[in-house]
Design a protein around this motif. Sequence first.
Motif, mmCIF file in Angstrom:
data_model
loop_
_atom_site.group_PDB
_atom_site.id
_atom_site.type_symbol
_atom_site.label_atom_id
_atom_site.label_comp_id
_atom_site.label_asym_id
_atom_site.label_seq_id
_atom_site.Cartn_x
_atom_site.Cartn_y
_atom_site.Cartn_z
ATOM 1 N N ARG A 1 2.860 9.087 -3.307
ATOM 2 C CA ARG A 1 4.239 9.067 -3.813
ATOM 3 C C ARG A 1 4.897 7.702 -3.727
ATOM 4 O O ARG A 1 5.593 7.294 -4.658
ATOM 5 N N ARG A 2 4.690 6.992 -2.656
ATOM 6 C CA ARG A 2 5.367 5.690 -2.548
ATOM 7 C C ARG A 2 4.822 4.698 -3.574
ATOM 8 O O ARG A 2 5.510 3.761 -3.970
ATOM 9 N N LEU B 1 12.313 12.638 -8.303
ATOM 10 C CA LEU B 1 12.448 11.422 -7.507
ATOM 11 C C LEU B 1 13.670 11.494 -6.591
ATOM 12 O O LEU B 1 13.629 11.019 -5.450
ATOM 13 N N PHE C 1 11.890 10.923 -3.081
ATOM 14 C CA PHE C 1 11.624 9.497 -2.878
ATOM 15 C C PHE C 1 12.704 8.895 -1.986
ATOM 16 O O PHE C 1 13.820 8.633 -2.420
ATOM 17 N N TYR D 1 1.684 12.813 -8.395
ATOM 18 C CA TYR D 1 2.836 12.618 -7.509
ATOM 19 C C TYR D 1 3.179 13.922 -6.789
ATOM 20 O O TYR D 1 3.453 13.929 -5.590
ATOM 21 N N ALA E 1 6.057 6.424 -7.480
ATOM 22 C CA ALA E 1 7.456 6.730 -7.798
ATOM 23 C C ALA E 1 8.000 5.854 -8.923
ATOM 24 O O ALA E 1 8.526 6.366 -9.922
#
Length: 156
Positions: A37-38, A100, A104, A30, A41
């Motif tokens: 990342r998407r 996160l 995110f 990550y 997460a």
Amino acid sequence: MLIGGLPAHILLVHGVVVFGPLAGLAAVVYGLAGRTRRYLAWPLGVLALILAPMALITAQAGEQLQATRGATDAIQAHARQGDILKIAAVVFFVVVVLLLAATFAPLAERIPALVSLQRSRPARIAALTLGVLAGLFVIYQSVITGHSGSFSVWGG
């Protein structure tokens, strides 16, 4: 504490041995591979959320097992490593939450206070760096703790 007639620690430890390195690896990927990342997460958050209480419960079961069976030098060494892993798992969870929160975007959409954190490049870089380091440490500590535990049983 027994599960199916076996000491709970012996069964629970398998969860920590699997979720620790897996969560650590997810944090490293990550942090280093932005395009993942998407996809990572939610799994990373769930793994960290599972790992922390599982490490605490497993350590508690290990302490109870140690109290009933006694402690050799190898078991005491394993208990020390387990104490470090227990703390590392909780710290890792906190780091993942911060990671996160800082990186995110769908999380910021739900919690408006995070928008300014996500807009700060230094905060994102710091969170990503801390996430990678925490992931590497959780992997390392999981392996060291598992090795010391298996040595205490099978090392002779």
